[in-house]
Each structure stands twice: as structure tokens, then as C-alpha cells.
Design a protein around this motif. Sequence first.
Motif, mmCIF file in Angstrom:
data_model
loop_
_atom_site.group_PDB
_atom_site.id
_atom_site.type_symbol
_atom_site.label_atom_id
_atom_site.label_comp_id
_atom_site.label_asym_id
_atom_site.label_seq_id
_atom_site.Cartn_x
_atom_site.Cartn_y
_atom_site.Cartn_z
ATOM 1 N N LEU A 80 0.816 -1.213 0.000
ATOM 2 C CA LEU A 80 0.000 0.000 0.000
ATOM 3 C C LEU A 80 0.854 1.269 0.000
ATOM 4 N N GLN A 81 2.043 1.208 0.546
ATOM 5 C CA GLN A 81 2.911 2.384 0.549
ATOM 6 C C GLN A 81 3.477 2.670 -0.837
ATOM 7 N N LYS A 82 3.788 1.604 -1.584
ATOM 8 C CA LYS A 82 4.402 1.813 -2.895
ATOM 9 C C LYS A 82 3.456 1.539 -4.056
ATOM 10 N N GLY A 83 2.179 1.217 -3.768
ATOM 11 C CA GLY A 83 1.220 0.983 -4.840
ATOM 12 C C GLY A 83 1.556 -0.222 -5.691
ATOM 13 N N GLU A 84 2.013 -1.313 -5.046
ATOM 14 C CA GLU A 84 2.427 -2.517 -5.764
ATOM 15 C C GLU A 84 1.344 -3.594 -5.666
ATOM 16 N N PRO A 85 0.696 -3.973 -6.782
ATOM 17 C CA PRO A 85 -0.380 -4.956 -6.722
ATOM 18 C C PRO A 85 0.098 -6.405 -6.765
ATOM 19 N N ASP A 86 1.355 -6.646 -7.176
ATOM 20 C CA ASP A 86 1.825 -8.020 -7.352
ATOM 21 C C ASP A 86 2.275 -8.616 -6.015
ATOM 22 N N ILE A 87 1.717 -9.764 -5.658
ATOM 23 C CA ILE A 87 1.978 -10.380 -4.362
ATOM 24 C C ILE A 87 3.439 -10.792 -4.232
ATOM 25 N N LEU A 88 3.976 -11.428 -5.272
ATOM 26 C CA LEU A 88 5.359 -11.903 -5.189
ATOM 27 C C LEU A 88 6.344 -10.751 -5.038
ATOM 28 N N THR A 89 6.136 -9.704 -5.818
ATOM 29 C CA THR A 89 7.011 -8.533 -5.733
ATOM 30 C C THR A 89 6.961 -7.929 -4.340
ATOM 31 N N THR A 90 5.753 -7.870 -3.786
ATOM 32 C CA THR A 90 5.569 -7.290 -2.456
ATOM 33 C C THR A 90 6.301 -8.102 -1.391
ATOM 34 N N TYR A 91 6.115 -9.426 -1.408
ATOM 35 C CA TYR A 91 6.789 -10.263 -0.416
ATOM 36 C C TYR A 91 8.306 -10.236 -0.596
ATOM 37 N N ARG A 92 8.760 -10.183 -1.836
ATOM 38 C CA ARG A 92 10.204 -10.119 -2.085
ATOM 39 C C ARG A 92 10.797 -8.869 -1.455
ATOM 40 N N LEU A 93 10.118 -7.734 -1.622
ATOM 41 C CA LEU A 93 10.627 -6.479 -1.070
ATOM 42 C C LEU A 93 10.474 -6.432 0.450
ATOM 43 N N ALA A 94 9.333 -6.887 0.954
ATOM 44 C CA ALA A 94 9.113 -6.893 2.402
ATOM 45 C C ALA A 94 10.134 -7.783 3.098
ATOM 46 N N SER A 95 10.444 -8.925 2.475
ATOM 47 C CA SER A 95 11.447 -9.830 3.032
ATOM 48 C C SER A 95 12.841 -9.213 2.976
ATOM 49 N N ALA A 96 13.150 -8.513 1.892
ATOM 50 C CA ALA A 96 14.467 -7.874 1.753
ATOM 51 C C ALA A 96 14.685 -6.827 2.841
ATOM 52 N N ILE A 97 13.640 -6.073 3.163
ATOM 53 C CA ILE A 97 13.753 -5.070 4.230
ATOM 54 C C ILE A 97 14.060 -5.762 5.559
ATOM 55 N N SER A 98 13.341 -6.861 5.841
ATOM 56 C CA SER A 98 13.592 -7.609 7.069
ATOM 57 C C SER A 98 15.027 -8.121 7.118
ATOM 58 N N THR A 99 15.481 -8.702 6.022
ATOM 59 C CA THR A 99 16.832 -9.264 5.969
ATOM 60 C C THR A 99 17.880 -8.186 6.199
ATOM 61 N N PHE A 100 17.702 -7.044 5.552
ATOM 62 C CA PHE A 100 18.628 -5.919 5.699
ATOM 63 C C PHE A 100 18.760 -5.518 7.166
ATOM 64 N N ILE A 101 17.630 -5.409 7.845
ATOM 65 C CA ILE A 101 17.627 -4.957 9.238
ATOM 66 C C ILE A 101 18.170 -6.032 10.178
ATOM 67 N N LEU A 102 17.765 -7.291 9.953
ATOM 68 C CA LEU A 102 18.188 -8.362 10.853
ATOM 69 C C LEU A 102 19.669 -8.696 10.706
ATOM 70 N N MET A 103 20.262 -8.350 9.569
ATOM 71 C CA MET A 103 21.701 -8.576 9.371
ATOM 72 C C MET A 103 22.559 -7.527 10.075
ATOM 73 N N MET A 104 21.989 -6.401 10.448
ATOM 74 C CA MET A 104 22.779 -5.263 10.924
ATOM 75 C C MET A 104 23.534 -5.561 12.216
ATOM 76 N N PRO A 105 24.839 -5.289 12.244
ATOM 77 C CA PRO A 105 25.563 -5.317 13.521
ATOM 78 C C PRO A 105 24.998 -4.224 14.434
ATOM 79 N N ASP A 106 25.132 -4.402 15.737
ATOM 80 C CA ASP A 106 24.511 -3.483 16.685
ATOM 81 C C ASP A 106 24.952 -2.028 16.492
#
Length: 324
Positions: free
Chosen positions: A137-163
Motif C-alpha cells: 500500500l505504501q508503494k502501490g504494488e499490486p503483485d503479491i510476489l514482488t511485495t513479499y520479495r521487497l518486504a522480506s528484503a527489508i527484514s533481511t537488511f535490518i536483521l543482518m545489521m551489527p549493533d
Amino acid sequence: MNYIFRLAKSRDDKKAIWEVKKNISLEVFKDKISNIPELPWGINATRSVPVFFEKIEHLSLCFFKKENSRHFCKSPLYLGSMLEVNAVWQELYEGTALSRNDETWVVEKKFLAEEFSRFVYDSRLPEYHSLAHFVALQKGEPDILTTYRLASAISTFILMMPDDFLYKSVEKCVFELQKDARYSDVIRLNREWPREFLYYFIVTKLHKINNYDDVNEIFSLLPFWWSVRDNYFDLAYAGYCNKLKTMAAEFGGYFESIANALQSNAQSLMGQKSLNPFLLMLKKPPIYLNDGTIPGDSAFSGYEDYFMSIPDAEMAMAIKIGNQ
């Protein structure tokens, strides 16, 4: 993981109890309904202050009907929802032909597409899809796969971060959001919920990304991230290894025996230099299912004995979020 092991070592560790409550026990703050409202839905990210339970302020993703501002279901934005969006993406990408354009699976693909469409609009399961809807809804993306790919990438980026990288990122994101009074409530949560705060920041800035096909474009959202994009994964790997050494020294025993396997997994992940890494080749502990067990790598052979030795009833009571 550090706090889970600390809690297993001492059920009286107040800091560990608090951290595990925040990261694992927020089930009590989910709202679900069985009667799924008709589309379209809207979603808001907001600061939640519990009324009937412990006052653990947190970020919630609230679903509502367009004509009604009152939410009908919600899920906290927390470690659980970030891990779930990663798990769903991995199942889509590595576990089914739905995302591989495999034309030999025509019937299966149609069935899976229909099943998954029901899943992502199931108001009884908001923790599995709330972040995907937030991104869509923030980026106006209707495709489910694209949305999950990006949402997962954001999670991965954050969870990888050193403190140290995490807290410096939070500081810079707070500076950016302070320019707009609309974000004052969310900014208040940055100290207790640094990773969740960063997730919120990234999603609100997604409109600035030019190439949605390249999830590593997330680095472009903050000059600090862009400046380290070429060696971010090396920094993340070094930070993880340092944490493993500290934990192995503190906990010894079972944890020390699996440290090499965990370091090997981290090397495999970071070596891909992608925020959508493949997980199939990783060394895994056994997975327990209702109808059996999927064997794990030999490196985790002590997994069951170790966790069975922990009084789970005591542990559950220690991290339970209680009534006021």
C-alpha cells in the motif's frame, strides 16, 4: 538468540525476560476476526499502548475498511512479523513453482495462486501478511510476489545489521523523520524498538526507489547506507562472528558446539551479497512436525537434549505478558 540463551541459563535474568517478551510474546497484542471483510482494505502503522495488559508500547499494523477508520484486525510490527514475512517469501521462492514460471505446473500453479490469494487476505493471520500489505500500500504494488520479495528484503537488511551499525542508522533516521511532525509518535519508540523503527522508516521512503527489481536499492534510502553498500555484507558477517564468539564464551556447552555451523551459515548468506538470499543450502537443526521430524544437520545433534533440559513451563511463565 542471545537473550533466549541468557534466559535458558538463568530464568531470573530480568533483561533477558524483557527482551524475549518484546521479540516473541506479542501474540497477546494481535487482533483477529473470523469474518473476513470485503476488499479494499487500508492499513495504518501506529503506536499502540495496551489497555488491559502490560504497558509494552509498540508499533502496530492496523487493517481497516476504507469507509471505517476503526481497525478490524492488527499485528504488532516486531521480530515475529519480520521473520514470518521472510519465511513466506522463502516458501514462495524456493518451495513452490509459483515464482519460477515453470510451465509444467500449470494446474498446481493455478491452485497455489488461489490458495495464496486467500492466505494474504485472511484476517485471522495478520502476522503473516501485515508487512507485505504495509509495503504494497505504501508503494502501490499490486503483485503479491514482488511485495513479499521487497518486504522480506527489508527484514533481511535490518536483521543482518551489527549493533553499532543499527544504532547509528536509527540516529540518522530519527533526524530525517523529525522534519515532519506526523512521525513524532513513532519516533518515541526508536530506543525500545530500533529494528521495527527502521522497518517503518524504510517503508515510508520506498517511493524514492527507482528500480524495484533490485532489492539492494534499499541502500539508496539513506546516504549512510549508500556509503557502505559495497562492504555491508562483510560488515554484517564480521559483526555476527564477533557476537558468536562472545556468546560461545558466555554459554559454552551446546552453544559452543554449534557456533561453527552458525558461522558457516552466516558466511553462506553474506557471501551471496543479496537481501533476498537462498536458504536451502544452510545447515539446519531438526524440525519437529505433528506427524514426524525432519532430520537436521549433524552439527545440531545435541539440539533436542539441550532444549528438553530447559523447564519449558517455567520459561513460558517467565515471558508471559500478563494482565494489568
